[in-house]
Design a protein around this motif. Structure first.
Motif, PDB file in Angstrom:
ATOM      1  N   GLY A 150       0.797  -1.222   0.000  1.00  0.00           N
ATOM      2  CA  GLY A 150       0.000   0.000   0.000  1.00  0.00           C
ATOM      3  C   GLY A 150       0.828   1.269   0.000  1.00  0.00           C
ATOM      4  O   GLY A 150       0.514   2.230  -0.698  1.00  0.00           O
ATOM      5  N   HIS A 151       1.912   1.280   0.778  1.00  0.00           N
ATOM      6  CA  HIS A 151       2.737   2.499   0.873  1.00  0.00           C
ATOM      7  C   HIS A 151       3.472   2.787  -0.432  1.00  0.00           C
ATOM      8  O   HIS A 151       3.858   3.915  -0.684  1.00  0.00           O
ATOM      9  CB  HIS A 151       3.718   2.389   2.047  1.00  0.00           C
ATOM     10  N   LEU A 152       3.644   1.782  -1.284  1.00  0.00           N
ATOM     11  CA  LEU A 152       4.302   1.972  -2.582  1.00  0.00           C
ATOM     12  C   LEU A 152       3.295   2.043  -3.730  1.00  0.00           C
ATOM     13  O   LEU A 152       3.631   2.497  -4.818  1.00  0.00           O
ATOM     14  CB  LEU A 152       5.270   0.802  -2.863  1.00  0.00           C
ATOM     15  N   GLY A 153       2.070   1.572  -3.478  1.00  0.00           N
ATOM     16  CA  GLY A 153       1.075   1.504  -4.545  1.00  0.00           C
ATOM     17  C   GLY A 153       1.465   0.467  -5.584  1.00  0.00           C
ATOM     18  O   GLY A 153       1.280   0.653  -6.782  1.00  0.00           O
ATOM     19  N   VAL A 154       2.033  -0.653  -5.107  1.00  0.00           N
ATOM     20  CA  VAL A 154       2.505  -1.704  -6.008  1.00  0.00           C
ATOM     21  C   VAL A 154       1.787  -3.013  -5.699  1.00  0.00           C
ATOM     22  O   VAL A 154       1.741  -3.446  -4.549  1.00  0.00           O
ATOM     23  CB  VAL A 154       4.035  -1.892  -5.871  1.00  0.00           C
ATOM     24  N   ALA A 155       1.245  -3.620  -6.756  1.00  0.00           N
ATOM     25  CA  ALA A 155       0.611  -4.932  -6.637  1.00  0.00           C
ATOM     26  C   ALA A 155       1.574  -5.972  -7.173  1.00  0.00           C
ATOM     27  O   ALA A 155       2.195  -5.764  -8.214  1.00  0.00           O
ATOM     28  CB  ALA A 155      -0.680  -4.966  -7.448  1.00  0.00           C
ATOM     29  N   ILE A 156       1.712  -7.082  -6.458  1.00  0.00           N
ATOM     30  CA  ILE A 156       2.470  -8.226  -6.969  1.00  0.00           C
ATOM     31  C   ILE A 156       1.434  -9.144  -7.609  1.00  0.00           C
ATOM     32  O   ILE A 156       0.492  -9.568  -6.961  1.00  0.00           O
ATOM     33  CB  ILE A 156       3.243  -8.960  -5.845  1.00  0.00           C
ATOM     34  N   VAL A 157       1.616  -9.388  -8.896  1.00  0.00           N
ATOM     35  CA  VAL A 157       0.632 -10.157  -9.666  1.00  0.00           C
ATOM     36  C   VAL A 157       1.314 -11.357 -10.309  1.00  0.00           C
ATOM     37  O   VAL A 157       2.405 -11.236 -10.863  1.00  0.00           O
ATOM     38  CB  VAL A 157      -0.006  -9.277 -10.767  1.00  0.00           C
ATOM     39  N   LYS A 158       0.659 -12.500 -10.206  1.00  0.00           N
ATOM     40  CA  LYS A 158       1.126 -13.701 -10.906  1.00  0.00           C
ATOM     41  C   LYS A 158       0.226 -13.873 -12.117  1.00  0.00           C
ATOM     42  O   LYS A 158      -0.982 -14.078 -11.977  1.00  0.00           O
ATOM     43  CB  LYS A 158       1.046 -14.927  -9.992  1.00  0.00           C
ATOM     44  N   PHE A 159       0.808 -13.742 -13.305  1.00  0.00           N
ATOM     45  CA  PHE A 159       0.034 -13.821 -14.545  1.00  0.00           C
ATOM     46  C   PHE A 159      -0.028 -15.241 -15.090  1.00  0.00           C
ATOM     47  O   PHE A 159       0.911 -16.011 -14.932  1.00  0.00           O
ATOM     48  CB  PHE A 159       0.622 -12.883 -15.605  1.00  0.00           C
ATOM     49  N   LYS A 160      -1.147 -15.559 -15.759  1.00  0.00           N
ATOM     50  CA  LYS A 160      -1.345 -16.873 -16.376  1.00  0.00           C
ATOM     51  C   LYS A 160      -1.000 -16.839 -17.857  1.00  0.00           C
ATOM     52  O   LYS A 160      -1.158 -17.827 -18.552  1.00  0.00           O
ATOM     53  CB  LYS A 160      -2.813 -17.301 -16.210  1.00  0.00           C
ATOM     54  N   GLN A 161      -0.584 -15.676 -18.335  1.00  0.00           N
ATOM     55  CA  GLN A 161      -0.189 -15.519 -19.730  1.00  0.00           C
ATOM     56  C   GLN A 161       0.766 -14.337 -19.823  1.00  0.00           C
ATOM     57  O   GLN A 161       0.916 -13.590 -18.870  1.00  0.00           O
ATOM     58  CB  GLN A 161      -1.412 -15.286 -20.613  1.00  0.00           C
ATOM     59  N   THR A 162       1.416 -14.176 -20.982  1.00  0.00           N
ATOM     60  CA  THR A 162       2.330 -13.055 -21.178  1.00  0.00           C
ATOM     61  C   THR A 162       1.528 -11.762 -21.262  1.00  0.00           C
ATOM     62  O   THR A 162       0.529 -11.699 -21.977  1.00  0.00           O
ATOM     63  CB  THR A 162       3.150 -13.264 -22.466  1.00  0.00           C
ATOM     64  N   VAL A 163       1.954 -10.742 -20.501  1.00  0.00           N
ATOM     65  CA  VAL A 163       1.266  -9.454 -20.495  1.00  0.00           C
ATOM     66  C   VAL A 163       2.318  -8.345 -20.640  1.00  0.00           C
ATOM     67  O   VAL A 163       3.209  -8.232 -19.805  1.00  0.00           O
ATOM     68  CB  VAL A 163       0.471  -9.249 -19.174  1.00  0.00           C
ATOM     69  N   PRO A 164       2.215  -7.528 -21.702  1.00  0.00           N
ATOM     70  CA  PRO A 164       3.212  -6.480 -21.916  1.00  0.00           C
ATOM     71  C   PRO A 164       2.886  -5.181 -21.178  1.00  0.00           C
ATOM     72  O   PRO A 164       1.734  -4.948 -20.787  1.00  0.00           O
ATOM     73  CB  PRO A 164       3.137  -6.249 -23.430  1.00  0.00           C
ATOM     74  N   VAL A 165       3.889  -4.332 -21.009  1.00  0.00           N
ATOM     75  CA  VAL A 165       3.670  -2.976 -20.503  1.00  0.00           C
ATOM     76  C   VAL A 165       2.740  -2.281 -21.498  1.00  0.00           C
ATOM     77  O   VAL A 165       2.858  -2.481 -22.699  1.00  0.00           O
ATOM     78  CB  VAL A 165       5.017  -2.207 -20.389  1.00  0.00           C
ATOM     79  N   GLY A 166       1.793  -1.501 -20.991  1.00  0.00           N
ATOM     80  CA  GLY A 166       0.852  -0.804 -21.860  1.00  0.00           C
ATOM     81  C   GLY A 166      -0.476  -1.539 -22.024  1.00  0.00           C
ATOM     82  O   GLY A 166      -1.428  -0.995 -22.554  1.00  0.00           O
TER      83      GLY A 166
END
Length: 86
Positions: free
Chosen positions: A18-34
């Motif tokens: 919360g203090h960084l506003g960062v979520a750690i996400v485990k993706f089930k497929q390739t996901v690009p920036v944008g």
């Protein structure tokens, strides 16, 4: 009457700083920036474009399938929230 197929999640939030506003996400497929994604959970529901992805504290261009990455988010997410393609 045909029912619309529910969208399949492309990832899941495993941690939130919360203090960084960062979520750690485990993706089930390739996901690009944008990529446009939507976070959904019991009290979470917002969409945004991925501005940056980090792995091992280094910026990367895309998250690979099965990789846990850090994503800067504008809203609050919780462990177990699902991530969908928006």
């Amino acid at each position: 009457m045909a029912t619309a197929k529910a969208p399949k999640p492309i990832g899941e939030v495993t941690h939130f700083y919360g203090h960084l506003g960062v979520a750690i996400v485990k993706f089930k497929q390739t996901v690009p920036v944008g990529a446009a994604v939507r976070f959904r959970g019991a009290t979470t529901d917002f969409a945004e474009k991925i501005a940056s992805i980090e792995f091992d504290h280094k910026p990367i261009g895309e998250a690979k399938k099965g990789q846990e990455v850090g994503i800067k988010v504008s809203g609050k997410v919780r462990e177990g929230d699902e991530v969908f393609a928006a």
